[in-house]
Design a protein around this motif. Structure first.
Motif, PDB file in Angstrom:
ATOM      1  N   THR A 222       0.834  -1.206   0.000  1.00 11.93           N
ATOM      2  CA  THR A 222       0.000   0.000   0.000  1.00 11.93           C
ATOM      3  C   THR A 222       0.864   1.250   0.000  1.00 11.93           C
ATOM      4  O   THR A 222       0.598   2.207  -0.746  1.00 11.93           O
ATOM      5  CB  THR A 222      -0.937   0.006   1.229  1.00 11.93           C
ATOM      6  N   LEU A 223       1.915   1.258   0.784  1.00 12.88           N
ATOM      7  CA  LEU A 223       2.831   2.397   0.836  1.00 12.88           C
ATOM      8  C   LEU A 223       3.500   2.616  -0.517  1.00 12.88           C
ATOM      9  O   LEU A 223       3.595   3.755  -0.987  1.00 12.88           O
ATOM     10  CB  LEU A 223       3.878   2.183   1.934  1.00 12.88           C
ATOM     11  N   ARG A 224       3.932   1.549  -1.162  1.00 10.53           N
ATOM     12  CA  ARG A 224       4.534   1.675  -2.499  1.00 10.53           C
ATOM     13  C   ARG A 224       3.548   2.301  -3.477  1.00 10.53           C
ATOM     14  O   ARG A 224       3.912   3.184  -4.258  1.00 10.53           O
ATOM     15  CB  ARG A 224       4.976   0.302  -3.012  1.00 10.53           C
ATOM     16  N   GLN A 225       2.297   1.840  -3.436  1.00 12.48           N
ATOM     17  CA  GLN A 225       1.274   2.381  -4.341  1.00 12.48           C
ATOM     18  C   GLN A 225       1.031   3.866  -4.082  1.00 12.48           C
ATOM     19  O   GLN A 225       0.909   4.659  -5.011  1.00 12.48           O
ATOM     20  CB  GLN A 225      -0.032   1.600  -4.195  1.00 12.48           C
ATOM     21  N   LEU A 226       0.967   4.238  -2.819  1.00 16.15           N
ATOM     22  CA  LEU A 226       0.748   5.646  -2.471  1.00 16.15           C
ATOM     23  C   LEU A 226       1.923   6.508  -2.919  1.00 16.15           C
ATOM     24  O   LEU A 226       1.716   7.634  -3.409  1.00 16.15           O
ATOM     25  CB  LEU A 226       0.510   5.796  -0.967  1.00 16.15           C
TER      26      LEU A 226
ATOM     27  N   THR B  90       3.904   5.914  -5.436  1.00  9.46           N
ATOM     28  CA  THR B  90       3.813   5.995  -6.884  1.00  9.46           C
ATOM     29  C   THR B  90       2.766   7.020  -7.303  1.00  9.46           C
ATOM     30  O   THR B  90       2.997   7.812  -8.217  1.00  9.46           O
ATOM     31  CB  THR B  90       3.488   4.612  -7.492  1.00  9.46           C
ATOM     32  N   GLN B  91       1.639   7.018  -6.653  1.00  7.01           N
ATOM     33  CA  GLN B  91       0.571   7.988  -6.971  1.00  7.01           C
ATOM     34  C   GLN B  91       1.036   9.411  -6.713  1.00  7.01           C
ATOM     35  O   GLN B  91       0.735  10.323  -7.472  1.00  7.01           O
ATOM     36  CB  GLN B  91      -0.686   7.699  -6.144  1.00  7.01           C
ATOM     37  N   ASN B  92       1.780   9.639  -5.628  1.00 10.87           N
ATOM     38  CA  ASN B  92       2.251  10.974  -5.289  1.00 10.87           C
ATOM     39  C   ASN B  92       3.289  11.479  -6.283  1.00 10.87           C
ATOM     40  O   ASN B  92       3.360  12.664  -6.555  1.00 10.87           O
ATOM     41  CB  ASN B  92       2.823  11.024  -3.861  1.00 10.87           C
ATOM     42  N   VAL B  93       4.079  10.588  -6.815  1.00 12.87           N
ATOM     43  CA  VAL B  93       5.112  10.986  -7.778  1.00 12.87           C
ATOM     44  C   VAL B  93       4.477  11.387  -9.102  1.00 12.87           C
ATOM     45  O   VAL B  93       4.911  12.334  -9.741  1.00 12.87           O
ATOM     46  CB  VAL B  93       6.125   9.819  -7.991  1.00 12.87           C
ATOM     47  N   THR B  94       3.411  10.713  -9.491  1.00 10.56           N
ATOM     48  CA  THR B  94       2.767  10.985 -10.776  1.00 10.56           C
ATOM     49  C   THR B  94       1.816  12.174 -10.722  1.00 10.56           C
ATOM     50  O   THR B  94       1.391  12.659 -11.762  1.00 10.56           O
ATOM     51  CB  THR B  94       2.007   9.748 -11.298  1.00 10.56           C
TER      52      THR B  94
END
Length: 92
Positions: free
Chosen positions: A81-85, A87-91
């Protein structure tokens, strides 16, 4: 539900000072064991013991060494979940 347990007076006196204290103590033991064996939730601990907050439940459980149920699978799920979050913040 109300449950009645017959305990000889001399033993009751050895266990606690008053019958109310014994009743509370037995309830706490039941709740601790039910939480440890995952029969009840953290929220239900608070309900049964009429604790005022999540923090009070945490303190009660910690005092009785009944720790949060968190296993390696939970940790891996949280990492994903942390990895996904991230990734979303970077994009965005």
């Amino acid at each position: 539900m109300q449950i009645t347990i017959d305990i000889p007076d001399e033993i009751t006196e050895q266990l606690t000072e008053t019958p109310d204290q014994l009743q509370r103590h037995l309830l706490e033991l039941l709740v601790i064991e039910a939480y440890r064996t995952e029969r009840i939730t953290h929220f239900q601990v608070g309900q049964l013991l009429k604790l005022p907050s999540r923090w009070a439940v945490d303190e009660f459980l910690k005092t009785h060494q009944a720790y949060l149920h968190y296993n390696p699978d939970d940790l891996e799920s949280d990492r994903q979940t942390l990895r996904q979050l991230r990734t979303q913040n970077v994009t965005t």
